[in-house]
Each structure stands twice: as C-alpha cells, then as structure tokens.
Design a protein around this motif. Structure first.
Motif, PDB file in Angstrom:
ATOM      1  N   ASP A  91       0.851  -1.191   0.000  1.00  0.00           N
ATOM      2  CA  ASP A  91       0.000   0.000   0.000  1.00  0.00           C
ATOM      3  C   ASP A  91       0.888   1.244   0.000  1.00  0.00           C
ATOM      4  OD1 ASP A  91       0.967   0.259   2.605  1.00  0.00           O
ATOM      5  OD2 ASP A  91      -0.926  -0.327   3.550  1.00  0.00           O
ATOM      6  N   MET A  92       0.311   2.403   0.218  1.00  0.00           N
ATOM      7  CA  MET A  92       1.078   3.651   0.163  1.00  0.00           C
ATOM      8  C   MET A  92       2.145   3.746   1.250  1.00  0.00           C
ATOM      9  SD  MET A  92      -1.747   6.461  -1.028  1.00  0.00           S
ATOM     10  CE  MET A  92      -0.511   7.736  -1.112  1.00  0.00           C
ATOM     11  N   ALA A  93       1.988   2.971   2.321  1.00  0.00           N
ATOM     12  CA  ALA A  93       2.974   2.981   3.404  1.00  0.00           C
ATOM     13  C   ALA A  93       4.123   2.007   3.141  1.00  0.00           C
ATOM     14  CB  ALA A  93       2.300   2.640   4.727  1.00  0.00           C
ATOM     15  N   GLY A  94       4.029   1.256   2.027  1.00  0.00           N
ATOM     16  CA  GLY A  94       5.082   0.305   1.695  1.00  0.00           C
ATOM     17  C   GLY A  94       4.951  -1.026   2.409  1.00  0.00           C
ATOM     18  N   ILE A  95       3.778  -1.288   3.014  1.00  0.00           N
ATOM     19  CA  ILE A  95       3.567  -2.580   3.659  1.00  0.00           C
ATOM     20  C   ILE A  95       2.557  -3.388   2.846  1.00  0.00           C
ATOM     21  CG2 ILE A  95       4.166  -1.723   5.953  1.00  0.00           C
ATOM     22  CD1 ILE A  95       1.206  -1.660   6.640  1.00  0.00           C
ATOM     23  N   VAL A  96       2.617  -4.697   3.006  1.00  0.00           N
ATOM     24  CA  VAL A  96       1.737  -5.567   2.228  1.00  0.00           C
ATOM     25  C   VAL A  96       0.280  -5.286   2.590  1.00  0.00           C
ATOM     26  CG1 VAL A  96       1.040  -7.958   1.826  1.00  0.00           C
ATOM     27  CG2 VAL A  96       3.473  -7.358   1.891  1.00  0.00           C
ATOM     28  N   TYR A  97      -0.511  -5.038   1.559  1.00  0.00           N
ATOM     29  CA  TYR A  97      -1.941  -4.814   1.705  1.00  0.00           C
ATOM     30  C   TYR A  97      -2.577  -6.103   2.223  1.00  0.00           C
ATOM     31  CZ  TYR A  97      -6.722  -3.571   0.412  1.00  0.00           C
ATOM     32  OH  TYR A  97      -8.071  -3.307   0.440  1.00  0.00           O
ATOM     33  N   HIS A  98      -3.480  -5.999   3.190  1.00  0.00           N
ATOM     34  CA  HIS A  98      -4.000  -7.172   3.891  1.00  0.00           C
ATOM     35  C   HIS A  98      -4.570  -8.259   2.979  1.00  0.00           C
ATOM     36  CE1 HIS A  98      -7.717  -4.822   3.465  1.00  0.00           C
ATOM     37  NE2 HIS A  98      -8.342  -5.970   3.593  1.00  0.00           N
ATOM     38  N   ALA A  99      -5.276  -7.886   1.933  1.00  0.00           N
ATOM     39  CA  ALA A  99      -5.884  -8.880   1.043  1.00  0.00           C
ATOM     40  C   ALA A  99      -4.843  -9.707   0.297  1.00  0.00           C
ATOM     41  CB  ALA A  99      -6.812  -8.198   0.048  1.00  0.00           C
TER      42      ALA A  99
END
Length: 129
Positions: free
Chosen positions: A15-23
């Motif tokens: 996501d925009m924060a650079g972490i893996v999007y939950h889905a």
C-alpha cells in the motif's frame, strides 16, 4: 508434513505505506495451496475436466500479526490439520526469517461443478494421511 512456498513481496503487493496490503496475504496463501496440491501430484484442471470436481474455500480464520514490506522474502507454510470425507482443514502461516507475520486456518470442501458437495478425491486423501 509441512509444505514451504517462497513469496517475494513486490511493489504491487504494498500500500502507500510500503507494507503488504491485507488482502494480498490471502493471495499468497492461495498460491501456496495450489503449489501444495500440485506437489501431491494432483492436477486440478484434470480433476475439474474429467471428474467435475473442484476445491472451494468454505471458511478462513485469519490473524494478522506483523506487516511484511516491499522486497521482503517470505515463506508460506501449509500443513494439514484434518481430513474428512468432504472437508480438508489446513493451517497456513506466512513467515519472514522465522517470524510469523500472518496465520490462517483454512477449510476447503470438494464440490461438483453443479454446486453439490462431494467426497474429497481418493488420491488426495491417500497422500495426506
């Protein structure tokens, strides 16, 4: 028996924060399940075409523990918890360097293409017992 499946985190997974999007964790464990079934010598396309049987996700209970990030190398571990006539319960864990980031208990059922439940393929039951 624990099946291991490697996953590389790409920019598109974040996501925009650079972490893996939950889905995307659900996508990672889906890929690992497909690889696990293939490793058992089961051709899901042939099973669908010749027997009219597919695996369907019935239930998933997920626990998000820590975030994965862009360029992380992950490992998805898949382990059989129980096997019934129609139902298969798996434990799936996503790890980074041994740290558990995500875990899920996944229930799959065998189903005919007409939507009716059916017994798990004998080949699968033999190989996971």
């Amino acid at each position: 028996m624990v099946h291991e499946f490697p996953v590389q985190v790409y920019y598109e997974d974040t996501d925009m924060a650079g972490i893996v999007y939950h889905a995307n964790y659900l996508k990672f464990i889906e890929r690992a399940r497909s690889d696990w079934v293939r490793s058992l010598g089961i051709d899901q396309n042939a099973m669908r075409e010749h027997e009219g049987v597919v695996f369907v996700l019935r239930r998933i209970e997920a626990d998000f523990r820590a975030p994965a990030q862009f360029e992380d190398t992950l490992s998805v571990q898949t382990e059989v918890r129980s096997v019934g006539g129609v139902r298969l319960v798996l434990s799936q864990t996503v790890l980074r360097d041994g740290e558990v980031l995500f875990s899920a208990e996944v229930t799959l059922v065998a189903m005919h293409l007409d939507g009716q439940p059916t017994r798990l393929p004998e080949q699968l039951r033999r190989r996971v017992h």
